[in-house]
Write a protein that holds these residues in place. Structure first.
Motif, PDB file in Angstrom:
ATOM      1  N   THR A 134      11.494  -4.466  -1.939  1.00 32.85           N
ATOM      2  CA  THR A 134      10.704  -4.967  -0.821  1.00 32.85           C
ATOM      3  C   THR A 134      10.942  -4.128   0.433  1.00 32.85           C
ATOM      4  O   THR A 134       9.998  -3.789   1.147  1.00 32.85           O
ATOM      5  CB  THR A 134      11.039  -6.442  -0.541  1.00 32.85           C
ATOM      6  OG1 THR A 134      10.867  -7.181  -1.741  1.00 32.85           O
ATOM      7  CG2 THR A 134      10.144  -7.022   0.530  1.00 32.85           C
ATOM      8  N   ARG A 170       4.701   3.399  -0.212  1.00 31.94           N
ATOM      9  CA  ARG A 170       3.237   3.512  -0.094  1.00 31.94           C
ATOM     10  C   ARG A 170       2.839   4.811   0.594  1.00 31.94           C
ATOM     11  O   ARG A 170       1.860   5.445   0.229  1.00 31.94           O
ATOM     12  CB  ARG A 170       2.675   2.322   0.682  1.00 31.94           C
ATOM     13  CG  ARG A 170       2.676   1.033  -0.079  1.00 31.94           C
ATOM     14  CD  ARG A 170       2.105  -0.096   0.769  1.00 31.94           C
ATOM     15  NE  ARG A 170       2.386  -1.370   0.159  1.00 31.94           N
ATOM     16  CZ  ARG A 170       2.838  -2.426   0.813  1.00 31.94           C
ATOM     17  NH1 ARG A 170       3.054  -2.366   2.116  1.00 31.94           N
ATOM     18  NH2 ARG A 170       3.077  -3.557   0.176  1.00 31.94           N
ATOM     19  N   GLN A 171       3.600   5.186   1.620  1.00 34.56           N
ATOM     20  CA  GLN A 171       3.302   6.420   2.345  1.00 34.56           C
ATOM     21  C   GLN A 171       3.623   7.656   1.513  1.00 34.56           C
ATOM     22  O   GLN A 171       2.906   8.655   1.567  1.00 34.56           O
ATOM     23  CB  GLN A 171       4.068   6.457   3.657  1.00 34.56           C
ATOM     24  CG  GLN A 171       3.560   5.450   4.653  1.00 34.56           C
ATOM     25  CD  GLN A 171       4.326   5.487   5.968  1.00 34.56           C
ATOM     26  OE1 GLN A 171       5.515   5.780   5.989  1.00 34.56           O
ATOM     27  NE2 GLN A 171       3.619   5.213   7.058  1.00 34.56           N
ATOM     28  N   HIS A 193       6.876  -0.079   2.241  1.00 34.68           N
ATOM     29  CA  HIS A 193       6.106   0.681   3.233  1.00 34.68           C
ATOM     30  C   HIS A 193       6.317   2.180   3.056  1.00 34.68           C
ATOM     31  O   HIS A 193       5.357   2.957   3.011  1.00 34.68           O
ATOM     32  CB  HIS A 193       6.479   0.247   4.656  1.00 34.68           C
ATOM     33  CG  HIS A 193       5.730   0.982   5.715  1.00 34.68           C
ATOM     34  ND1 HIS A 193       4.378   0.781   5.942  1.00 34.68           N
ATOM     35  CD2 HIS A 193       6.125   1.939   6.592  1.00 34.68           C
ATOM     36  CE1 HIS A 193       3.983   1.591   6.916  1.00 34.68           C
ATOM     37  NE2 HIS A 193       5.018   2.299   7.325  1.00 34.68           N
ATOM     38  N   GLN A 194       7.560   2.575   2.923  1.00 38.66           N
ATOM     39  CA  GLN A 194       7.885   3.997   2.728  1.00 38.66           C
ATOM     40  C   GLN A 194       7.316   4.519   1.411  1.00 38.66           C
ATOM     41  O   GLN A 194       6.770   5.626   1.352  1.00 38.66           O
ATOM     42  CB  GLN A 194       9.404   4.165   2.748  1.00 38.66           C
ATOM     43  CG  GLN A 194       9.886   5.579   2.530  1.00 38.66           C
ATOM     44  CD  GLN A 194      11.414   5.650   2.510  1.00 38.66           C
ATOM     45  OE1 GLN A 194      12.108   4.777   3.004  1.00 38.66           O
ATOM     46  NE2 GLN A 194      11.920   6.711   1.918  1.00 38.66           N
ATOM     47  N   GLN A 231      -0.336  -1.859  -3.902  1.00 35.05           N
ATOM     48  CA  GLN A 231       0.405  -2.426  -2.780  1.00 35.05           C
ATOM     49  C   GLN A 231       1.834  -2.822  -3.139  1.00 35.05           C
ATOM     50  O   GLN A 231       2.733  -2.708  -2.325  1.00 35.05           O
ATOM     51  CB  GLN A 231      -0.337  -3.642  -2.211  1.00 35.05           C
ATOM     52  CG  GLN A 231      -1.627  -3.270  -1.530  1.00 35.05           C
ATOM     53  CD  GLN A 231      -1.399  -2.251  -0.420  1.00 35.05           C
ATOM     54  OE1 GLN A 231      -0.670  -2.499   0.533  1.00 35.05           O
ATOM     55  NE2 GLN A 231      -2.005  -1.081  -0.552  1.00 35.05           N
ATOM     56  N   SER A 241       9.508  -0.676  -6.764  1.00 34.41           N
ATOM     57  CA  SER A 241       9.839  -0.584  -5.335  1.00 34.41           C
ATOM     58  C   SER A 241      10.580  -1.832  -4.901  1.00 34.41           C
ATOM     59  O   SER A 241      10.191  -2.943  -5.258  1.00 34.41           O
ATOM     60  CB  SER A 241       8.564  -0.461  -4.504  1.00 34.41           C
ATOM     61  OG  SER A 241       7.894   0.733  -4.780  1.00 34.41           O
TER      62      SER A 241
END
Length: 194
Positions: free
Chosen positions: A180, A187-188, A184-185, A14, A178
């Motif tokens: 913050t 993780r994808q 999201h990007q 995560q 990564s």
């Protein structure tokens, strides 16, 4: 312990998806090359684990120099103690002292961050479970599944290339962290479900 190991690894996916993906690719290649090797825990990306059963687990200021320099170490505190009065996590490199209650997990770059924890009160107990990865495993894979000395003998041109890239490798590896705003990007983009 399996659940705890899986929890730490899931936290890694995560908050460090690009680094997690790098671990997955390189460590899976190592296990494929040497089928007698196996994961410590199914569902955990970390190849090494340590338990400190206490009853008063205290670590003095140190950095885990054999761990991967940019890699994360997962630490979970266990036991029964008042986290407002002791058991604090001290990250000297960042000039931080953090209340670290039983059951809490943190990911830190333990090879490059000097860290310790404070003592607890009399009659309390504190234990710790930690997972991490030795830097030598990643270098071994990068060197074509051989040691540095063997690489120098078997492929001097490639060993010279690693020498030339030594200064820029740190900057390249830092890109595995990564931001913050990118989580999201990232993780994808990384297929962390594998």
């Amino acid at each position: 312990m399996r659940r705890l190991a899986h929890h730490q690894s899931a936290a890694f996916t995560q908050f460090g998806p690009k680094m997690f993906e790098d671990y997955r690719i390189k460590l899976s290649a190592l296990l494929k090359k040497f089928p007698a090797l196996m994961w410590n825990f199914s569902g955990s990306i970390f190849p090494a684990a340590s338990w400190n059963f206490g009853p008063n687990a205290v670590t003095y200021s140190h950095a885990d120099h054999c761990n991967r320099a940019i890699g994360w170490c997962a630490i979970t505190a266990l036991g029964q103690y008042d986290p407002t009065r002791g058991g604090h996590l001290v990250l000297e490199s960042f000039r931080l002292i953090i209340e670290f209650p039983p059951g809490a997990t943190i990911l830190i770059p333990s090879a490059s961050c000097i860290h310790s924890n404070t003592p607890i009160q009399c009659g309390e107990s504190r234990m710790a479970f930690t997972q991490y990865a030795a830097g030598g495993l990643f270098r071994f894979v990068d060197y074509g599944f051989r040691s540095w000395k063997k690489l120098q003998v078997e492929d001097p041109a490639l060993s010279r290339q690693f020498e030339v890239e030594r200064g820029s490798r740190w900057a390249k590896e830092l890109k595995l962290y990564s931001k913050t705003s990118e989580l999201h990007q990232d993780r994808q983009a990384c297929d962390i479900s594998k």
